[in-house]
Motif scaffolding. Sequence first.
Motif, PDB file in Angstrom:
ATOM      1  N   ALA A  36       0.822  -1.210   0.000  1.00 36.50           N
ATOM      2  CA  ALA A  36       0.000   0.000   0.000  1.00 36.50           C
ATOM      3  C   ALA A  36       0.856   1.261   0.000  1.00 36.50           C
ATOM      4  CB  ALA A  36      -0.930  -0.006   1.222  1.00 36.50           C
ATOM      5  N   ASP A  37       2.059   1.160   0.566  1.00 37.30           N
ATOM      6  CA  ASP A  37       2.951   2.323   0.626  1.00 37.30           C
ATOM      7  C   ASP A  37       4.067   2.241  -0.408  1.00 37.30           C
ATOM      8  OD1 ASP A  37       4.222   0.176   1.785  1.00 37.30           O
ATOM      9  OD2 ASP A  37       5.068   1.320   3.465  1.00 37.30           O
ATOM     10  N   PHE A  38       3.767   1.606  -1.568  1.00 36.36           N
ATOM     11  CA  PHE A  38       4.792   1.520  -2.618  1.00 36.36           C
ATOM     12  C   PHE A  38       5.216   2.939  -3.003  1.00 36.36           C
ATOM     13  CE2 PHE A  38       6.489   0.710  -6.900  1.00 36.36           C
ATOM     14  CZ  PHE A  38       7.296  -0.385  -6.627  1.00 36.36           C
ATOM     15  N   PRO A  39       6.518   3.164  -3.157  1.00 28.88           N
ATOM     16  CA  PRO A  39       7.010   4.536  -3.338  1.00 28.88           C
ATOM     17  C   PRO A  39       6.667   5.128  -4.697  1.00 28.88           C
ATOM     18  CG  PRO A  39       8.795   2.975  -3.636  1.00 28.88           C
ATOM     19  CD  PRO A  39       7.615   2.174  -3.143  1.00 28.88           C
ATOM     20  N   PRO A  40       6.712   6.445  -4.787  1.00 30.27           N
ATOM     21  CA  PRO A  40       6.559   7.099  -6.089  1.00 30.27           C
ATOM     22  C   PRO A  40       7.744   6.770  -6.986  1.00 30.27           C
ATOM     23  CG  PRO A  40       7.154   8.699  -4.398  1.00 30.27           C
ATOM     24  CD  PRO A  40       6.871   7.418  -3.690  1.00 30.27           C
ATOM     25  N   PRO A  41       7.681   7.122  -8.275  1.00 30.06           N
ATOM     26  CA  PRO A  41       8.768   6.808  -9.200  1.00 30.06           C
ATOM     27  C   PRO A  41      10.114   7.352  -8.706  1.00 30.06           C
ATOM     28  CG  PRO A  41       6.854   7.601 -10.394  1.00 30.06           C
ATOM     29  CD  PRO A  41       6.563   7.822  -8.945  1.00 30.06           C
ATOM     30  N   PRO A  42      11.214   6.703  -9.088  1.00 28.83           N
ATOM     31  CA  PRO A  42      12.522   7.110  -8.565  1.00 28.83           C
ATOM     32  C   PRO A  42      12.893   8.552  -8.869  1.00 28.83           C
ATOM     33  CG  PRO A  42      12.747   5.544 -10.378  1.00 28.83           C
ATOM     34  CD  PRO A  42      11.321   5.555  -9.987  1.00 28.83           C
ATOM     35  N   GLU A  43      12.450   9.074 -10.008  1.00 27.00           N
ATOM     36  CA  GLU A  43      12.790  10.456 -10.353  1.00 27.00           C
ATOM     37  C   GLU A  43      12.144  11.455  -9.402  1.00 27.00           C
ATOM     38  OE1 GLU A  43       9.601   9.002 -13.305  1.00 27.00           O
ATOM     39  OE2 GLU A  43      11.496   8.247 -12.440  1.00 27.00           O
ATOM     40  N   GLU A  44      11.137  11.004  -8.632  1.00 28.82           N
ATOM     41  CA  GLU A  44      10.483  11.866  -7.650  1.00 28.82           C
ATOM     42  C   GLU A  44      11.033  11.664  -6.241  1.00 28.82           C
ATOM     43  OE1 GLU A  44       6.256  11.476  -7.806  1.00 28.82           O
ATOM     44  OE2 GLU A  44       6.197  11.466 -10.013  1.00 28.82           O
ATOM     45  N   CYS A  45      12.017  10.782  -6.105  1.00 26.07           N
ATOM     46  CA  CYS A  45      12.529  10.434  -4.781  1.00 26.07           C
ATOM     47  C   CYS A  45      13.930  11.015  -4.552  1.00 26.07           C
ATOM     48  CB  CYS A  45      12.572   8.911  -4.618  1.00 26.07           C
ATOM     49  SG  CYS A  45      10.932   8.141  -4.662  1.00 26.07           S
ATOM     50  N   GLU A  46      14.236  11.213  -3.291  1.00 21.51           N
ATOM     51  CA  GLU A  46      15.519  11.805  -2.891  1.00 21.51           C
ATOM     52  C   GLU A  46      16.689  10.904  -3.264  1.00 21.51           C
ATOM     53  OE1 GLU A  46      17.858  12.872   1.305  1.00 21.51           O
ATOM     54  OE2 GLU A  46      15.766  12.207   1.319  1.00 21.51           O
ATOM     55  N   VAL A  47      17.715  11.480  -3.870  1.00 20.86           N
ATOM     56  CA  VAL A  47      18.951  10.750  -4.171  1.00 20.86           C
ATOM     57  C   VAL A  47      19.673  10.459  -2.861  1.00 20.86           C
ATOM     58  CG1 VAL A  47      21.180  10.825  -5.339  1.00 20.86           C
ATOM     59  CG2 VAL A  47      19.143  11.779  -6.454  1.00 20.86           C
ATOM     60  N   MET A  48      20.074   9.228  -2.650  1.00 27.31           N
ATOM     61  CA  MET A  48      20.763   8.845  -1.432  1.00 27.31           C
ATOM     62  C   MET A  48      22.273   8.891  -1.650  1.00 27.31           C
ATOM     63  SD  MET A  48      18.344   8.259   0.678  1.00 27.31           S
ATOM     64  CE  MET A  48      19.281   7.511   2.009  1.00 27.31           C
TER      65      MET A  48
END
Length: 259
Positions: A119-131
């Motif tokens: 249910a909490d699958f993340p948004p696409p990688p381009e919308e996520c913080e670079v680690m």
Amino acid sequence: MSVSALIEPITGKPGIFTLPGAANWMQGRTLYGGASALIAFTQAIRAFPGLPPLRAAQIGFVAPVGETVELSAEIVRQGRNVTQLRSEIRCEGQLALTTFLLFAEPREANAVHAATIPADFPPPPEECEVMPTDRGPGFIANNFELRRAQDTSGPGAPVVRRWARLKDVSGLDPISELVLMGDVLPPGAMRAMRRQGPISSINWSFNLLDTTPSTESGWWVSENASQHADDGYSSERLRLWNSAGKQMLDGMQSAAIFG
């Protein structure tokens, strides 16, 4: 150096091999576990071409794996649909890694049940913080890109979830890619540790849920979650999804939690 160059010397014949670029895959004094597992898997499929698809594996991380390895593989049992195979790595004459691999032909399905998308699958990688990758083992910075795939950080629920992809997958088939990437994250128990200390994988077992895995732009969601941690060990569940949220791999691992 690409991972395909790392495994290029492996012929499938038993013998001693020097792995080029192994220094790029080191985790402390041993080769990263996913890379070690890939070496044993590659030895198996090159020793016995024409095997059915890989379905499951059990891997024991026995001792450090270095640049020079002795490889062997043997069929334990071969039936009409299922082939069971052992592949091992020795270093300096001592067993360093042992794998038990299960290859099996597809059969007519009598039970069908798809793994659910979290249910909490993340948004696409381009919308996520670079680690940042320069704070962990060198093999991460050398070979992987990571992006945050969970809202929380720091201490909390013992779960680590990241978008992850290889910087260079040239010459690598999709199953080999999953074997290499399935163990990429640290144990989820790191987020429940009372103080910083070393951690080490002891074993890893997994089932492949898709024998023709694919994802968009090389990105996979990897998750390690501690199910129970005490007495210096953690029982971990390891899962891997593609970019569409379809689960590709389901596994378990025992990790030593030092410090």
